[in-house]
Structures are given as C-alpha cells and as structure tokens.
Design an enzyme around this catalytic site. Structure first.
Site, PDB file in Angstrom:
ATOM      1  CB  SER A 158      -0.895   0.014   1.241  1.00 49.12           C
ATOM      2  OG  SER A 158      -1.523   1.270   1.410  1.00 49.12           O
ATOM      3  CE1 TYR A 184      -2.815  -1.607   5.808  1.00 44.36           C
ATOM      4  CE2 TYR A 184      -2.315   0.630   5.083  1.00 44.36           C
ATOM      5  CZ  TYR A 184      -2.778  -0.656   4.805  1.00 44.36           C
ATOM      6  OH  TYR A 184      -3.187  -0.963   3.539  1.00 44.36           O
TER       7      TYR A 184
END
Length: 309
Positions: A158, A184
């Site tokens: 990501s 994350y």
C-alpha cells in the site's frame, strides 16, 4: 534498470488484464480471497484456466465465493482452504498440507488500522498478519514454488508504507504509543521489503516477487476505519473492486514480468522511487526497496517466528 510500463492503467480491470492469458495447468494460491480484491483476483485468475485455492480464515465464506467463481468462469478447479495468517500453527498446517508445485502465490490478505491487538506469541497484529504470516507461508511453500522453475509471488502492499519504515528496535510497539496507521505503514513497508529480499534470495530457484499498491478501494479491509480507509482520498481516485485487483493480476500473469522481481507497482505500472512522502497514491519510499533493509527484515522475521515456536 528500466522501469516496467504496460498498456494498462488506473481504470483497467482485472478481467481486462487477464484477457488472452492461458494458465491452464498452473496452480495459484490467493490469501484473503473470500471478499474484496482477493475474490476478484481469484476470479480473474480462475478465468485464465488456473487451478485456484482461496486461502481464507472463514472457510464458509470462502467456499461460497469459490462456487460463485466456478459458476461465472466455468472453472471447476477452484476451492477454499483454511488459513489464519495470525496463527503460526495454521500457516504451518497449510504449507504442510500442500502437495505438488505452486506457480503463483498472491499474498493479498491483510488488516488495516485496527485497534491495538497482539497475537498469542505477542506480536502486534498488523505486522503479524500482513507480513509475518505471509513470510511464514512463502517460506513454508518455498519448495513448491521452486519446483515450478518460474514461480511468482505477488505481494499486496500500500501507499500506506510511506507512513512508516520498519522501526527495528520496536516493531511491536512495546515502547512507543500504539498508532494504528504507523503500525499499518510499518507492515506495508515490510511487504515491499519481503519482495525485494525474496527475489534476491531465491534467484537460483527463478522465483520472483513483486509488491503493489492496489489503489483506494472500499472493501472489508476498511472495517476498522468506518468503511472508507483514511478518508483522505478524493472521490475521483477511488477504484472499483475490479480495478483494484488489476495490478495483482498483472503481476501474476503478464509476460512483461517474466524474470522481473523486487519491484513495486501501482496502476499496473512500476512506480518511481521517492525520498519524501509523495502525497499521492504512487511512489515507493527508498527505504522500502533498500536491499540491506530487506536482508535485515528477513533475519528479524526468522527470529520472531522462531520465538513463536
């Protein structure tokens, strides 16, 4: 090193990318394929004739999706199998049960910006699920991947990786205040570094691994953020699920990626390396493709998994 460019882009769908590709006789595993871009990735790959295993936590949901994929593609070689990436025993059992060669492994499953949680071995959940579980899966399936002679690993990362490098001395937030987005980001950096080091380490086996940013897609991945991810992505940059799966399918199937590994893609094309946060959904941080960081992560991952027993 010439950047890889393709005829596809932001709006391309997984079906468009897979059109004309024949993977009959090839075997594929897609993690987290019971919904979202994982299910669409599995659907597109099944459409090429590949034998597809949906590696999922919820086998009831996985079996339902497998039947739907068979109904829409006519491919009878689609099945679901249990895999919980946060449970080392589950990962080991999946790898041990695999028989024969594996041609494509799509490390798609993940968790995003969840509340502070730790696995039974004491690992922070996002790092454990997004990276460590997939690391254990790939290394556990190494012989099956090597048996093919040209296997590919596709790693869903990501742009969130730009929020944090690996904090080597505190990957589990033992000393830092937990921040769901930093956790994350760290896990997504690990995803890219895994692709870099796996390609280097397994070069003699002709195994290549590439990482990707699927784009901003509203799926179950955003269940901890109100269903809309960070909430900072403009509406015109939101992709459909079919578009979000396109880059994964490209990396799994395109002849342009034959023998190519250790790179990062977005919108079906290789991204540029950046030294500052890009402010866009493209670009890969230099620390995420640094070979030394890749080696260090591999060693750390082995150490953490050994501690888990």
């Amino acid at each position: 090193m010439t950047a890889i460019t393709t005829p596809f882009g932001f709006s391309s769908t997984a079906a468009e990318v897979a059109e004309g590709i024949d993977l009959t006789g090839r075997r594929v595993v897609v993690t987290g394929a019971s919904s979202g871009i994982g299910a669409e990735t599995a659907r597109a790959l099944a459409g090429t004739g590949a034998e597809v295993t949906l590696a999922v936590r919820d086998t009831t949901a996985g079996e339902r999706v497998a039947k739907e994929i068979t109904a829409t593609t006519g491919n009878q070689e689609v099945r679901a199998a249990h895999l919980d990436l946060a449970d080392p025993a589950s990962v080991a059992a999946f790898a041990a049960a695999w028989r024969g060669p594996l041609h494509v492994l799509v490390n798609n499953a993940g968790v995003m910006a969840c509340p502070e949680q730790y696995t039974e071995p004491g690992r922070e959940l996002q790092f454990a699920t997004n990276h460590l579980g997939h690391f254990a899966l790939a290394t556990g399936l190494h012989k099956a991947l090597a048996a093919d002679g040209s296997a590919r690993i596709v790693v869903v990362s990501s742009t969130g990786h730009q929020q944090s490098p690996i904090v080597w001395d505190d990957v589990d937030f033992a000393f830092r205040r937990y921040d769901p987005w930093l956790a994350y980001g760290q896990s997504k950096t690990a995803n890219v570094l895994f692709a870099v080091e796996a390609t280097r380490r397994w070069a003699e086996d002709n195994i290549t691994a590439n990482a990707l940013m699927p784009g901003a897609v509203h799926t179950n991945l955003q269940r901890h953020t109100g269903g809309r991810g960070s909430g900072r992505v403009p509406a015109h940059l939101i992709k459909t699920v079919e578009q979000g799966a396109a880059t994964s399918v490209l990396l799994a199937t395109s002849p342009l990626l034959e023998g190519v590994g250790g790179r990062y893609f977005a919108d079906c094309n290789e991204s540029e390396v950046v030294d500052r946060c890009s402010g866009t959904l493209d670009g890969v941080a230099r620390y995420a493709v640094d070979p030394d960081n890749g080696r260090r992560l591999w060693a750390l991952s082995r150490e953490l998994l050994a501690q888990a027993g």
